[in-house]
Design an enzyme around this catalytic site. Sequence first.
Site, PDB file in Angstrom:
ATOM      1  N   ASP A  13      42.557  -5.528 -82.146  1.00 30.18           N
ATOM      2  CA  ASP A  13      43.102  -4.166 -82.232  1.00 30.18           C
ATOM      3  C   ASP A  13      43.463  -3.713 -80.812  1.00 30.18           C
ATOM      4  OD1 ASP A  13      43.865  -1.649 -83.249  1.00 30.18           O
ATOM      5  OD2 ASP A  13      41.857  -0.830 -82.979  1.00 30.18           O
ATOM      6  N   SER A  14      44.130  -2.571 -80.736  1.00 33.94           N
ATOM      7  CA  SER A  14      44.432  -2.003 -79.422  1.00 33.94           C
ATOM      8  C   SER A  14      43.184  -1.389 -78.786  1.00 33.94           C
ATOM      9  CB  SER A  14      45.489  -0.905 -79.568  1.00 33.94           C
ATOM     10  OG  SER A  14      45.011   0.082 -80.458  1.00 33.94           O
ATOM     11  N   CYS A  77      44.971  -3.676 -86.909  1.00 32.48           N
ATOM     12  CA  CYS A  77      45.715  -2.551 -86.332  1.00 32.48           C
ATOM     13  C   CYS A  77      46.979  -2.381 -87.156  1.00 32.48           C
ATOM     14  CB  CYS A  77      46.061  -2.872 -84.873  1.00 32.48           C
ATOM     15  SG  CYS A  77      47.122  -1.650 -84.083  1.00 32.48           S
ATOM     16  N   GLU A 155      38.133   6.885 -79.988  1.00 35.91           N
ATOM     17  CA  GLU A 155      37.700   6.100 -78.815  1.00 35.91           C
ATOM     18  C   GLU A 155      36.580   6.822 -78.064  1.00 35.91           C
ATOM     19  OE1 GLU A 155      38.979   3.061 -77.276  1.00 35.91           O
ATOM     20  OE2 GLU A 155      39.963   2.720 -79.208  1.00 35.91           O
ATOM     21  N   CYS A 187      45.325   3.934 -90.171  1.00 34.54           N
ATOM     22  CA  CYS A 187      45.042   3.477 -88.813  1.00 34.54           C
ATOM     23  C   CYS A 187      43.567   3.093 -88.833  1.00 34.54           C
ATOM     24  CB  CYS A 187      45.293   4.605 -87.815  1.00 34.54           C
ATOM     25  SG  CYS A 187      44.639   4.276 -86.163  1.00 34.54           S
ATOM     26  N   HIS A 189      41.362   3.116 -86.684  1.00 34.25           N
ATOM     27  CA  HIS A 189      40.448   4.016 -85.977  1.00 34.25           C
ATOM     28  C   HIS A 189      39.885   5.105 -86.903  1.00 34.25           C
ATOM     29  CE1 HIS A 189      42.057   2.305 -82.246  1.00 34.25           C
ATOM     30  NE2 HIS A 189      41.188   3.013 -81.551  1.00 34.25           N
TER      31      HIS A 189
HETATM   32  N1  DGL Z   1      43.886   1.011 -84.691  1.00 30.36           N
HETATM   33  C1  DGL Z   1      45.307   1.088 -84.460  1.00 30.36           C
HETATM   34  C2  DGL Z   1      46.042   1.219 -85.777  1.00 30.36           C
HETATM   35  O1  DGL Z   1      45.480   0.881 -86.810  1.00 30.36           O
HETATM   36  C3  DGL Z   1      45.493   2.098 -83.401  1.00 30.36           C
HETATM   37  C4  DGL Z   1      46.701   2.392 -82.858  1.00 30.36           C
HETATM   38  C5  DGL Z   1      46.996   2.807 -81.452  1.00 30.36           C
HETATM   39  O2  DGL Z   1      46.657   2.090 -80.536  1.00 30.36           O
HETATM   40  O3  DGL Z   1      47.706   3.806 -81.331  1.00 30.36           O
HETATM   41  O4  DGL Z   1      47.185   1.598 -85.862  1.00 30.36           O
END
Ligand code: DGL
Length: 284
Positions: A13-14, A77, A155, A187, A189
């Site tokens: 993931d990011s 992600c 985060e 998302c 997150h």
């Molecule tokens: N967890 C990522 C997603 O599902 C996060 C995105 C981000 O970095 O903006 O889209």
Amino acid sequence: MSDQAPPRVLVFDSGIGGLSVAACIHRYLPGVDLVYLADNAGFPYGDKPETVVIDRCCTLIARALEQYPCDVIVVACNTASTVVLPHLRAMTSVPVVGVVPAIKPAAAKTRNRRIGLLATPATVRRPYLDRLIEEFAGDCRVERIGHPGLVRWAEDLVSGGVVPADELTDAIKAFHEARVDTVVLGCTHYPLLLESLKKSLPLVRFWMDSGEAIARRVAWLLEQTDQFAGAGRPVTEPVHSPVSAALFSGSAPEGIARFMSELGLSVQLVRGFWPAEPTEAGSA
Ligand code: DGL
């Protein structure tokens, strides 16, 4: 499986959002060894051009596979999954699983045919989402919110941050106005913000995310390669930490090992991973 190395799954993931997916995989497949890879130096992906996201994902995942050969790659992600999957599949023969917003199950659940889709600004704009809605929720009103703040609030939880309740309620008030009874967390997150989201939208009946579907898909792929890792078996005595390594392209977030433990994902090693040599190392 006693004298055999357990199957290994790379979860990417990011940032920390993919941990919500990793936790589902661990609950469903307790025998799997997880390697977590976060491009936190590139976070957030929600405001990045597609080409940047593709390049960063492919480079980081290729490097991780060199050091941690894996049986399955999970792009945990949504934002990256909308653009990177064909590139990864062209790059490696390791099976790749992406995350798709749970529009289809949401359409099966909603009673009033009003669905809220909460995702990053990039995901809500992508044509892929239009196709998904048209195909699976054509008879529903789908209200979309692509708010840039939510991923940051998630985060911040790692370092003990508190979700700003009023700002969150304001960010998602369009769902309240549209009287949606079902919200898709598009998302990875956002499952980490679920308790706060429920407080902001107490009338929503169904909260949909993709974690369990991903875990089932991983189990199926491992079965195909005889790497089945005890799906559904309760975790009684874990013989190893579920996550052997958590790799971060920037500095590892302060408190990450504790945060992961709270999600049931104790981790053996936390280290930096970009661009060439580890930038930070330490046992967790
Ligand atoms: N967890 C990522 C997603 O599902 C996060 C995105 C981000 O970095 O903006 O889209």
